[in-house]
Design an enzyme around this catalytic site. Structure first.
Site, PDB file in Angstrom:
ATOM      1  N   CYS A 267     -15.527  56.673   4.813  1.00  0.00           N
ATOM      2  CA  CYS A 267     -15.942  55.417   5.509  1.00  0.00           C
ATOM      3  C   CYS A 267     -17.351  54.812   4.948  1.00  0.00           C
ATOM      4  O   CYS A 267     -17.431  53.643   4.846  1.00  0.00           O
ATOM      5  CB  CYS A 267     -15.911  55.807   6.870  1.00  0.00           C
ATOM      6  SG  CYS A 267     -16.998  57.024   7.438  1.00  0.00           S
ATOM      7  N   HIS A 294     -19.726  57.096  11.474  1.00  0.00           N
ATOM      8  CA  HIS A 294     -18.706  56.036  10.962  1.00  0.00           C
ATOM      9  C   HIS A 294     -19.603  54.919  10.739  1.00  0.00           C
ATOM     10  O   HIS A 294     -20.451  54.781  11.124  1.00  0.00           O
ATOM     11  CB  HIS A 294     -17.564  55.681  11.644  1.00  0.00           C
ATOM     12  CG  HIS A 294     -16.539  54.946  11.251  1.00  0.00           C
ATOM     13  ND1 HIS A 294     -15.951  55.207  10.140  1.00  0.00           N
ATOM     14  CD2 HIS A 294     -15.973  53.992  11.732  1.00  0.00           C
ATOM     15  CE1 HIS A 294     -15.008  54.459   9.862  1.00  0.00           C
ATOM     16  NE2 HIS A 294     -15.097  53.364  11.012  1.00  0.00           N
ATOM     17  N   ASP A 311     -13.174  46.326   9.734  1.00  0.00           N
ATOM     18  CA  ASP A 311     -13.096  47.556   8.952  1.00  0.00           C
ATOM     19  C   ASP A 311     -12.398  47.847   7.933  1.00  0.00           C
ATOM     20  O   ASP A 311     -11.026  48.079   7.832  1.00  0.00           O
ATOM     21  CB  ASP A 311     -12.732  48.586   9.989  1.00  0.00           C
ATOM     22  CG  ASP A 311     -12.955  50.097   9.946  1.00  0.00           C
ATOM     23  OD1 ASP A 311     -12.686  50.475   8.722  1.00  0.00           O
ATOM     24  OD2 ASP A 311     -13.299  50.896  10.723  1.00  0.00           O
TER      25      ASP A 311
END
Length: 716
Positions: A267, A294, A311
């Site tokens: 991520c 994250h 995202d």
């Protein structure tokens, strides 16, 4: 009049229509007399009002004129006033904050929980700001790399800009917007950039072995070498091959220019690289840090007037509660690195430091800050999203995500969907245009000749599609083209293309319209329809003219209506995807395996005699295919329903398989149709339902005209 009457998901019975109530509904400056059977419930009543007023059911508020009480699902429809007032929520004054509407007891409880959490935080952390600032400052240096013109240029070079721009325009066109504003186009392009990045970048749990390509397992950390530290890789993971025992290095690069090359990571790498892409195309961008492991991206949307969550790992946007949906006091109990006031002070000082030379835009930035603070304060005490179903994260190791409670539920959608307008007139025009072409092919001397001609047409259409979408053009030199042209001109017109003969005798095919997106919208439809035609021609015998009927000739397809569904998957599985004529999309109902429905309302005041329909299986997951269903029609806007067709134990052997059905009950004129899908192929294996396409065909003995202007349902 006796006919089969059904309730949604209920038992079918034979009965005579009995009107229990007569309502006088006032909306804006008009009054509507509504005959209604109260047994059908408020949902059907709202859809009937939609057919009269064009106010979608999810935007309706109904009040009793006598007592001014709102009519809800719990209201007794037998006892309410005969006189009602319909209001669109868009016309009402802004609603009070959800915190204002809460009871004093509930609000006091939440405030006490937050006070307890803040007190715990004071004991758990110190006022030392140094540790927090030390964690944040390296990311400042990282995001400043996004401002480097060289890095931005290198990022833009890797993006198929024209392709994404075309996709953005097509996405807007499918919503009926053929002439978007700059803000609308920028917003749509950003979403296509997100979807493209999701397909381009690769998630890495453990890298494959550099020697044999087999799986590896992490063994520990190594020391970064000079070539790795040059691109900010302060950490290097060492992974040992499970087969050949070779060690593979996985440097965790922090410089996004290197990530443009590697196109892989977790991520951190995903959000870092995607943020550079966003900034490279002029979007105000920020990297969002969650120190529990994250990170993601936010961009300021001029269209929405606020920051929008993006995202890249999940390919999901504007869903900031994706990761966790805890209450604010629960979040506070985990924020133990520093106090809230200290964190705010550190961030405010860092922001002030970085904005020193931005005096020309300072007012706009501060206005954004004020709006965001108000939004955050409002959302902290809001219960608006407490029942929202979220998908959880999909990237990363499953056990790791489960441990962090990030699996989530199956769907972003709820059972309450908006009414959507189908922009599919081009699909019906393409289907109609096949009629003269196929009739011409039937006159060929053999099936082989007909297939040769249709493959030739497909080849030059492929060349058209591959050419730049703003200047589509292809030149053809073939006697077969001249022979086919008279019967193919209607198809060119349906595709917003035109033909002209050049001075050298060659034939040029080019855009016929100043707006190139019309051809972009239509071309995928014709390719998928051509494949279907080829499959039909392969089945021809010597008397090919005997095949010139439905379903090969798809005439009188109903289009431009509005659709309401029991549920849908956002953003790619919305209900109108079943009517766009392509294999690239589908309607997906996340909770539809045990039963779901879709209602189609004809445009304006048009009525049709439904004579047949086609269903197409979608791209994957055959267990989600429909198995049992009922098709119904209504001639009173959805107040009562007549069963037109029923099918049970149906199977789709292949993906993208079309199955055609003639309606068993002919002669019923309707302006609303409903599909009730009762079961899927394997309800034990899935909770979901999906269908690739739904095409409705009207009888030719009813006077209908294919309208050229696409418009929403008109008010009665």
């Amino acid at each position: 009049m006796n006919f089969i009457r059904t309730k949604a998901f209920g038992v079918e019975t034979f009965s005579e229509i009995m009107v229990a109530r007569k309502f006088l509904v006032h909306h804006q400056d008009s009054n509507f007399d509504v005959d209604y059977d109260t047994e059908d419930g408020l949902e059907v009543f709202k859809f009937q009002l939609f057919s009269l007023t064009a106010v979608p059911p999810d935007e309706q508020k109904i009040y009793g004129v006598d007592d001014d009480r709102i009519v809800s699902d719990d209201s007794d429809l037998v006892a309410i006033s005969d006189k009602l007032r319909l209001v669109s929520v868009e016309d009402e004054n802004p609603k009070l904050d959800s915190a204002t509407l809460k009871s004093g007891e509930e609000l006091a409880r939440i405030l006490q929980e937050e006070e307890d959490a803040l007190m715990f935080q004071q004991f758990a952390v110190s006022e030392n700001n140094g540790q927090f600032e030390q964690r944040v400052r390296p990311y400042i240096d990282q995001v400043l790399l996004y401002e480097d013109p060289h890095r931005q240029e290198e990022a833009r070079k890797t993006v198929p800009v024209e392709k994404l721009e075309e996709k953005a325009l097509v996405a807007l066109a499918k919503e009926g917007n053929l002439n978007p504003s700059k803000n609308e186009l920028d917003h749509a392009f950003l979403l296509q950039l997100l979807f493209w990045f999701k397909q381009t970048f690769k998630w890495v749990n453990s890298p494959p072995c550099e020697g044999c390509g087999n799986e590896t397992a992490i063994q520990g950390m190594g020391v970064a070498n000079a070539s790795e530290t040059a691109y900010g890789a302060s950490r290097v993971e060492l992974h040992r091959c499970n087969t050949c025992s070779r060690t593979t290095r996985f440097p965790r690069y922090n410089d996004p220019i290197k990530l443009l090359e590697t196109k892989k990571g977790r991520c951190g790498e995903w959000a870092n690289c995607f943020s550079l892409y966003c900034r490279s195309f002029g979007d105000d961008t920020r990297l969002i840090l969650d120190f529990t492991d994250h990170v993601w991206t936010e961009c300021y949307s001029m269209l929405l007037g606020r920051w929008m969550h993006l995202d890249p790992c999940e390919g999901i946007y504007d869903t900031p509660l994706l990761y966790e949906k805890g209450k604010w006091h629960e979040v506070l109990s985990r924020r133990t690195l520093t106090t809230e006031s200290s964190a705010s002070n550190v961030l405010a000082n860092l922001t002030k430091e970085l904005r020193r030379n931005l005096s020309s835009v300072m007012y706009a930035l501060e206005e954004r800050d004020r709006n965001e603070v108000q939004e955050l304060e409002k959302s902290q005490r809001s219960q608006e999203n407490d029942s929202l179903s979220l998908p959880g994260r999909l990237s990363g190791d499953k056990e790791w995500r489960a441990l962090r409670s990030e699996i989530g539920s199956d769907s972003l959608s709820s059972s309450s969907c908006p009414v959507r307008i189908c922009t599919d007139e081009h699909v019906s025009r393409i289907y109609n245009a096949f009629s003269p072409l196929i009739s011409h092919l039937a006159e060929f001397s053999s099936k082989h000749k007909a297939l040769e001609a249709i493959h030739f047409i497909r080849t030059f259409l492929v060349d058209i599609k591959k050419s730049p979408f703003k200047t589509r053009r292809v030149v053809i030199d073939s006697n077969l083209t001249r022979e086919l042209l008279p019967s193919f001109n209607p198809m060119l017109d349906a595709l917003s293309l035109k033909s002209k003969v050049e001075t050298n005798g060659k034939l040029e095919i080019c855009l016929a319209d100043d707006n190139p997106v019309k051809a972009s919208l239509a071309l995928p439809v014709v390719f998928h329809a051509l494949d279907d035609v080829i499959n039909h021609i392969k089945l021809w015998d010597n008397s090919s003219k005997s095949h010139l009927s439905w379903p090969l000739l798809k005439l009188n397809r109903i289009c431009c209506g509005s659709v309401l569904a029991s549920g849908e998957e956002l953003p790619f599985g919305i209900a109108i995807s079943a009517f766009d004529g392509t294999r690239l999309s589908k309607w997906e109902e996340p909770n539809g395996a045990k039963g779901c429905w879709l209602i189609y309302k004809a445009m304006g005041d048009q009525v049709y005699e439904l004579c047949s329909y086609e269903l197409m299986s979608s791209n994957d997951a055959p267990e989600r295919d429909p198995k049992d269903w009922v098709v119904e029609g209504s001639d009173d806007g959805g107040s009562s329903w007549c069963v037109l067709d029923e099918q049970t134990c149906q199977t789709f052997e292949n993906r993208f398989q079309r199955k055609a059905y003639k309606v068993k009950l002919q002669g019923f004129l309707a302006n609303v149709f409903r599909f009730r899908f009762l079961a899927v192929a394997d309800g034990k294996a899935t909770s979901r339902f999906q269908i690739g396409s739904i095409d409705l065909y009207a009888s030719s003995n009813v006077d209908q005209k294919l309208l050229i202007v696409i418009q929403p349902p008109s008010k009665s």
